[in-house]
Scaffold this motif. Structure first.
Motif, PDB file in Angstrom:
ATOM      1  N   ARG A  36       0.858  -1.193   0.000  1.00 43.31           N
ATOM      2  CA  ARG A  36       0.000   0.000   0.000  1.00 43.31           C
ATOM      3  C   ARG A  36       0.886   1.232   0.000  1.00 43.31           C
ATOM      4  N   TYR A  66      -2.075  -3.802  -3.304  1.00 39.56           N
ATOM      5  CA  TYR A  66      -2.099  -5.233  -3.616  1.00 39.56           C
ATOM      6  C   TYR A  66      -2.189  -6.014  -2.312  1.00 39.56           C
ATOM      7  N   TYR A  73      -4.005  -6.874  -8.727  1.00 40.36           N
ATOM      8  CA  TYR A  73      -3.698  -5.649  -8.004  1.00 40.36           C
ATOM      9  C   TYR A  73      -4.439  -4.518  -8.692  1.00 40.36           C
ATOM     10  N   ALA A 101      -1.937 -10.024 -11.224  1.00 40.12           N
ATOM     11  CA  ALA A 101      -0.735  -9.995 -10.388  1.00 40.12           C
ATOM     12  C   ALA A 101       0.370 -10.876 -10.962  1.00 40.12           C
ATOM     13  N   ALA A 302      -8.800  -2.379  -3.719  1.00 44.04           N
ATOM     14  CA  ALA A 302      -8.228  -3.486  -4.491  1.00 44.04           C
ATOM     15  C   ALA A 302      -8.980  -4.785  -4.226  1.00 44.04           C
TER      16      ALA A 302
END
Length: 323
Positions: A36, A66, A73, A101, A302
């Protein structure tokens, strides 16, 4: 990639089903199992208003995140324009870009304003479920905008709500009407004191720079969930509310401590809301006043966006385009 309009997102959202998704994201955040980065925010619209060319018209925000182990993400691009209320436009607007991801390939692009409102509402719903002294609750809502409605709906998805009292200087009647249409026993009242008095849960949803109710009006045992303030200049809670609280928690402590609600009261440390869900902190008595300070987290965006993408793919919702 899949493009999800606001109507698509609305068709996929289910607050009761989203609550555990948001709780899982909080737990991952609390355990450090997330990425973050700091969210930059910057003034926009400087030079566009002839009457005040030096003043910004709004704030732009970039919010990437993520959750470890997730297939996706995401980065949310958001804006806050308080002048939009006079234009009959939403104050907060957002879109969310979602990527694989594993490969970094783009997966989806979502209308994000409803996502922001829903995940923020779930913060209140989860907090009330974990910390309210009793149910059904008597809910007071300070503010009459979109988030006032989303908080009430998400809280109603989490616990039984006996009644709702709404105070806002200009929009309380419209908000109460909408909540009644949604099935709540809602009443517009003429003052913050009338809303707060005898409530078991108080939610504040305003962009105020001054406290929106008197802390002495809180009944013993009240849970206060403050979701409106997110900068040092903004403040919804007075020092008396903070002084009376036996427990203060925040969704993102390091950011919440800079907000006027806590900073102006001299608070320097609070546990994360995730600690409540972990069972590490909680209500100590029915008389204890508790404050939950929320500034929001891209981790929740997310997690919510990834959940929506999976639902959209399984239900063939949205428009698939080639970039």
């Amino acid at each position: 990639m899949r493009v999800l309009s606001d109507a698509d997102v609305a068709s996929l959202l289910d607050l009761e089903a989203l609550l555990p998704v948001v709780e899982s994201a909080f737990l991952a955040q609390g355990r450090g199992d997330v990425e973050r980065p700091e969210r930059p925010h910057f003034p926009v619209g400087v030079g566009l208003d002839d009457t005040a060319p030096e003043e910004p018209l709004g704030t732009g925000l970039v919010m990437p995140a993520y959750v470890h182990g997730s297939e996706y993400y995401a980065t949310k691009l958001a804006s806050v324009h308080e002048g939009n209320a006079a234009r009959d436009l939403p104050t907060v607007n957002a879109t969310i870009a979602v990527f694989e991801a594993r490969t970094g390939l783009p997966v989806a692009y979502l209308a994000g304003t409803r996502v922001t409102n829903a995940r923020t509402g779930c913060i209140g719903g989860l907090a009330v479920h974990a910390l309210a002294r009793e149910t059904p609750i008597r809910l007071a809502v300070i503010g009459g905008g979109a988030q006032a409605r989303w908080q009430t709906r998400a809280i109603g998805a989490a616990v039984e709500v006996e009644d709702v009292r709404v105070y806002s200087p200009n929009s309380r009647e419209a908000c109460a009407d909408d909540l009644r249409e949604a099935g709540f026993d809602a009443e517009a009242v003429d003052s913050p004191a009338a809303a707060v008095r005898d409530a078991t849960v108080v939610v504040t949803t305003t962009p105020s720079t001054d406290p929106v109710f008197d802390g002495d009006d809180l009944a013993p045992g009240t849970l206060v969930v403050a979701v409106g303030a997110y900068t040092p200049e903004m403040r919804e809670l007075d020092a008396r509310t903070i002084e009376r609280a036996g427990l203060l928690v925040a969704d993102v402590p390091e950011e919440a401590l800079t907000v006027g609600d806590l900073a102006d009261a001299g608070v320097t440390e609070v546990p994360p809301l995730s600690a409540v869900f972990e069972g590490e902190v909680g209500r100590s008595s029915g008389e204890e006043i508790i404050v939950v300070e929320s500034v929001g987290s891209a981790v929740l965006d997310a997690a919510t966006a990834g959940w929506l993408v999976d639902r959209a793919e399984s239900r063939a919702v949205g428009t698939v385009v080639e970039l």
